[in-house]
Design a protein around this motif. Structure first.
Motif, PDB file in Angstrom:
ATOM      1  N   LEU A  95      37.856  36.346  51.865  1.00 53.27           N
ATOM      2  CA  LEU A  95      39.179  36.066  52.414  1.00 53.27           C
ATOM      3  C   LEU A  95      39.139  34.904  53.389  1.00 53.27           C
ATOM      4  O   LEU A  95      40.035  34.061  53.416  1.00 53.27           O
ATOM      5  N   SER A  96      38.085  34.846  54.173  1.00 57.29           N
ATOM      6  CA  SER A  96      37.952  33.756  55.131  1.00 57.29           C
ATOM      7  C   SER A  96      37.811  32.426  54.416  1.00 57.29           C
ATOM      8  O   SER A  96      38.429  31.420  54.781  1.00 57.29           O
ATOM      9  N   SER A 132      38.826  31.636  51.358  1.00 57.34           N
ATOM     10  CA  SER A 132      40.015  31.230  50.611  1.00 57.34           C
ATOM     11  C   SER A 132      41.202  30.911  51.511  1.00 57.34           C
ATOM     12  O   SER A 132      42.034  30.063  51.184  1.00 57.34           O
ATOM     13  N   SER A 133      41.278  31.584  52.668  1.00 57.82           N
ATOM     14  CA  SER A 133      42.438  31.391  53.546  1.00 57.82           C
ATOM     15  C   SER A 133      42.212  30.349  54.629  1.00 57.82           C
ATOM     16  O   SER A 133      43.169  29.793  55.170  1.00 57.82           O
ATOM     17  N   ARG A 159      50.477  35.694  58.039  1.00 60.48           N
ATOM     18  CA  ARG A 159      49.055  35.739  57.666  1.00 60.48           C
ATOM     19  C   ARG A 159      48.713  37.040  56.954  1.00 60.48           C
ATOM     20  O   ARG A 159      47.932  37.042  55.993  1.00 60.48           O
ATOM     21  N   ARG A 162      46.434  37.200  48.501  1.00 60.95           N
ATOM     22  CA  ARG A 162      45.107  36.726  48.089  1.00 60.95           C
ATOM     23  C   ARG A 162      44.275  37.880  47.523  1.00 60.95           C
ATOM     24  O   ARG A 162      43.517  37.698  46.571  1.00 60.95           O
ATOM     25  N   ILE A 194      40.815  37.618  60.610  1.00 61.03           N
ATOM     26  CA  ILE A 194      40.975  38.416  59.393  1.00 61.03           C
ATOM     27  C   ILE A 194      40.636  39.878  59.660  1.00 61.03           C
ATOM     28  O   ILE A 194      41.337  40.784  59.218  1.00 61.03           O
ATOM     29  N   ASP A 214      49.961  36.854  53.465  1.00 61.96           N
ATOM     30  CA  ASP A 214      49.124  35.912  52.716  1.00 61.96           C
ATOM     31  C   ASP A 214      47.817  36.578  52.286  1.00 61.96           C
ATOM     32  O   ASP A 214      47.361  36.401  51.146  1.00 61.96           O
ATOM     33  N   LEU A 215      47.221  37.374  53.177  1.00 62.58           N
ATOM     34  CA  LEU A 215      45.974  38.068  52.829  1.00 62.58           C
ATOM     35  C   LEU A 215      46.206  39.087  51.720  1.00 62.58           C
ATOM     36  O   LEU A 215      45.377  39.220  50.803  1.00 62.58           O
TER      37      LEU A 215
END
Length: 265
Positions: free
Chosen positions: A45-46, A48-49, A25, A32, A56, A28-29
């Motif tokens: 971020l929230s 999109s993820s 994760r 992004r 997060i 991934d962040l």
């Protein structure tokens, strides 16, 4: 009451699984954030993820503590300076892996071969093998240029949505390096359409008068990359282009396989 070895093993597996998931994760962040231009808010971020805000926030706190992310005065988060060292080391390795393929490209085309990446809004050259001709092109490894005046820039941006390309050009501007440089977004988008149609990009005296460059993207590369050849316009003619482009495409495909093998899923 003593804990059984089976339950201890299960607990360890659960803990390890949670650690791996957090690591996945976190990476991934970071990706992004890079895709968003390097600075984002937690709510972005929230969205999109798909991760909840508390998760997060916890991950970002850890990344900030490690120096990989920093919190801005406006409460948004930006990629941190500690990533620079990782990126520079990775770029050097990428150039090392690419060099044998570029050497083959020089052997088969006779012209200087380059590899470049899209780094933010700029093109950065990460590897080069020079031509054996006395008259040859030279680009310093590490040199940064704007995408709109280069073959590798066109190859790297050909798959990018038009609105994102327009936004990039708005940020960088489109200064003319020569009288043949494309200096309007419409002209550049038309050139990208040609790249998608033909399968390769051309810099025809656009970065430097008297020099032509042919470029192709490296398919499925772990990071957006392109390879190119460059030489005097008198040698890199239309007739030479027909011979060189298939070689470029073949070596790009082989380089892609080599890079994927270095980064197994």
């Amino acid at each position: 009451m003593p804990t059984s070895s089976a339950s201890t093993t299960d607990a360890a597996k659960s803990a390890n699984g949670g650690g791996v998931q957090s690591l996945e994760r976190a990476f991934d962040l970071l990706e992004r954030m890079a895709d968003a231009g390097g600075e984002v808010g937690l709510s972005e971020l929230s969205a999109s993820s798909g991760l909840p805000l508390p998760t997060i926030h916890r991950l970002m706190r850890t990344l900030v503590a490690c120096g990989y992310v920093r919190q801005q005065p406006n409460r948004r988060y930006a990629l941190g300076p500690r990533l620079i060292r990782l990126g520079e080391s990775a770029s050097r390795l990428l150039g090392t892996w690419a060099r044998p393929h570029l050497a083959r490209l020089v052997e088969e085309t006779g012209e200087t071969a380059n590899m470049a990446l899209l780094d933010g809004d700029e093109i950065v050259y990460v590897a080069q093998v020079p031509s054996k001709h006395s008259m040859r092109m030279f680009t310093e490894v590490g040199r940064r240029v704007l995408p709109h005046s280069t073959g590798v820039g066109k190859a790297l941006l050909a798959g990018t949505p038009d609105d994102e390309v327009r936004a990039l050009l708005a940020r960088t501007g489109m200064p003319a390096a020569t009288e043949k440089t494309i200096t309007t977004p419409e002209g550049f988008l038309a050139a990208l359409a040609d790249v998608r149609r033909l399968g390769y990009a051309v810099d025809d005296n656009e970065q430097e008068i008297g020099v032509r460059c042919l470029a192709v993207p490296v398919p499925d590369s772990p990071t957006s990359a392109a390879i190119s050849i460059s030489g005097p316009a008198g040698r890199v003619t239309e007739a030479a282009t027909e011979r060189i482009v298939p070689v470029l495409q073949q070596i790009a495909a082989e380089l892609s396989e080599a890079l994927v093998s270095q980064n197994p899923a």
